[in-house]
Design a protein around this motif. Structure first.
Motif, PDB file in Angstrom:
ATOM      1  N   LEU A   1       0.850  -1.180   0.000  1.00 47.45           N
ATOM      2  CA  LEU A   1       0.000   0.000   0.000  1.00 47.45           C
ATOM      3  C   LEU A   1       0.891   1.237   0.000  1.00 47.45           C
ATOM      4  N   THR A   2       0.574   2.198  -0.861  1.00 48.00           N
ATOM      5  CA  THR A   2       1.436   3.356  -1.010  1.00 48.00           C
ATOM      6  C   THR A   2       0.611   4.615  -1.226  1.00 48.00           C
ATOM      7  N   ASP A   3       1.195   5.747  -0.896  1.00 45.16           N
ATOM      8  CA  ASP A   3       0.581   7.040  -1.208  1.00 45.16           C
ATOM      9  C   ASP A   3       0.887   7.459  -2.640  1.00 45.16           C
TER      10      ASP A   3
ATOM     11  N   THR B   1      -7.198   1.878  -6.301  1.00 46.82           N
ATOM     12  CA  THR B   1      -7.177   2.817  -5.184  1.00 46.82           C
ATOM     13  C   THR B   1      -8.111   2.350  -4.079  1.00 46.82           C
ATOM     14  N   THR B   2      -7.637   2.442  -2.856  1.00 45.45           N
ATOM     15  CA  THR B   2      -8.440   2.109  -1.686  1.00 45.45           C
ATOM     16  C   THR B   2      -8.659   3.382  -0.872  1.00 45.45           C
TER      17      THR B   2
ATOM     18  N   ASN C   1      -7.335   3.989   1.799  1.00 42.16           N
ATOM     19  CA  ASN C   1      -6.095   4.279   2.529  1.00 42.16           C
ATOM     20  C   ASN C   1      -4.887   4.498   1.617  1.00 42.16           C
ATOM     21  N   GLY C   2      -5.115   4.583   0.315  1.00 39.80           N
ATOM     22  CA  GLY C   2      -3.999   4.778  -0.604  1.00 39.80           C
ATOM     23  C   GLY C   2      -4.135   3.883  -1.819  1.00 39.80           C
ATOM     24  N   HIS C   3      -3.039   3.665  -2.520  1.00 39.48           N
ATOM     25  CA  HIS C   3      -3.019   2.879  -3.750  1.00 39.48           C
ATOM     26  C   HIS C   3      -2.320   1.548  -3.514  1.00 39.48           C
ATOM     27  N   LEU C   4      -2.881   0.475  -4.061  1.00 41.73           N
ATOM     28  CA  LEU C   4      -2.151  -0.783  -4.116  1.00 41.73           C
ATOM     29  C   LEU C   4      -1.071  -0.650  -5.183  1.00 41.73           C
TER      30      LEU C   4
END
Length: 281
Positions: A37-39, A51-52, A54-57
Motif C-alpha cells: 500500500l502506497t501514497d 485505489t483504496t 487508505n492509498g493505492h495498491l
C-alpha cells in the motif's frame, strides 16, 4: 497442455519460487519486502492503480525499491503481488506476481543475459534472438518507427481509433510485430524510440535510442527492463506522471539496471497452459 492437477501446479509454483530465491542468493542479491500500500500512484502513465480508502495498491515495487537503492543497499530483488486496474484476460489479472530486481554497476548487455538465465529456469535452454525495435518494424512493416509520421503509422493501424503516436506504436507492436516473433526463442527487443523510454536512460548511436528491453516467448511479453534513468532534468522533460519525491531521489541513484518479470506467465508457459488463471492459487 499439462496433465498436472491444480495441486500439482501449486506445488511446482512453490518449487519455482524457491528456485528463484536460490538463484538470487547464489549471486548475493538481497531479497527485500516493501509495502503493498502506497501514497504514490503508478510512475507509468499507461498503468492505472487500484485505489483504496487508505492509498493505492502498488502496480510495481519500483518506487520503494529505488528508494532503497539511493540509500546504498546494493543489488536487490523482490517477489511481490502487484495490482493493476482493468487488467483482465487469459494472460492478465488485476492481481499477479512480479519478480523485480536491480543490479548496480552492471552493464546492460550483461544484465540482459542474466535475465535470460532466470527465464531459462522455467523454459529450458532456449536460443536467444536479439532484435532492435527499429529493425523489427522495418523487417515486418517496412516502416521506420523513429521517422514515420503519425499519419503513416495510423495507415497501418487500421483497426485502432485515431490515437497519439505512442498509443499507435504500442498497437502496431502488439498486433503486428509480437505475433511474428519466433515462438521457440527468447526474443530480446531492444533500443526503443526515446518517446517509448519510460524510465530508461537514452543514448545516441547513429540515432537516439532508449536503453530499454523486453523479452518475448511464444508471442508473450515476459519482462520489461531498463538501464535506469538517474537524471532528474531528463525525468522532468518526459511525458510521465511526475512525482517530486521520486525526482529528488534520482541524483542519488547508483548506475543501475532493473527489470520486472511476470512470474505467472513464466509458470503458465512452462506447463504449456493457455492462461495464467490455471496456475493462480
Amino acid at each position: 497442455m499439462t496433465t498436472l492437477t491444480k495441486i500439482d501446479l501449486l506445488k511446482d509454483r512453490a518449487k519455482m519460487l524457491s528456485t528463484i530465491r536460490q538463484f538470487f542468493s547464489d549471486r548475493n542479491i538481497l531479497e527485500v519486502d516493501t509495502p503493498l500500500l502506497t501514497d504514490t500512484p503508478s510512475l507509468d502513465a499507461h498503468i492505472e492503480p487500484i485505489t483504496t480508502s487508505n492509498g493505492h495498491l502498488i502496480t510495481s515495487p519500483e518506487y520503494a525499491m529505488k528508494k532503497l537503492l539511493t540509500q546504498g543497499i546494493g543489488d536487490i530483488y523482490q517477489i511481490s503481488h502487484v495490482f493493476r486496474h482493468g487488467e483482465k484476460g487469459p494472460w492478465h489479472n488485476p492481481e499477479f506476481t512480479m519478480i523485480e530486481y536491480y543490479r548496480t554497476h552492471m552493464p546492460l548487455a550483461n544484465f540482459i543475459l542474466e535475465v535470460c538465465e532466470i527465464l531459462r529456469l522455467f523454459l529450458g535452454p532456449l536460443p536467444i534472438h536479439l532484435v532492435t525495435y527499429r529493425g523489427i518494424f522495418l523487417q515486418q512493416l517496412s516502416l521506420d518507427p523513429f521517422k514515420a509520421s503519425l499519419a503513416e503509422l495510423r495507415s497501418f493501424a487500421k483497426d485502432l481509433t485515431p490515437s497519439d503516436r505512442e498509443t499507435t506504436l504500442s498497437y502496431l507492436l502488439s498486433h503486428y510485430i509480437e505475433p511474428t516473433l519466433a515462438p521457440d526463442n527468447l526474443t530480446i527487443l531492444s533500443d526503443y524510440p526515446p518517446s517509448q523510454a519510460a524510465l530508461a536512460r537514452t543514448t545516441r548511436t547513429t540515432h537516439p535510442v532508449a536503453l530499454r528491453f523486453e523479452i518475448y516467448h511464444q508471442g508473450r511479453e515476459l519482462c520489461n527492463g531498463y538501464d535506469e534513468l538517474t537524471d532528474p532534468e531528463e525525468y522532468a522533460s518526459r511525458d510521465l506522471p511526475h512525482n517530486s519525491i521520486f525526482a529528488s531521489l534520482l541524483p542519488d541513484m547508483p548506475p543501475s539496471c532493473g527489470v520486472a518479470i511476470g512470474f505467472d506467465r513464466l509458470l503458465a508457459l512452462k506447463h504449456g497452459l493457455s492462461t495464467i488463471h490455471d496456475i493462480l492459487p
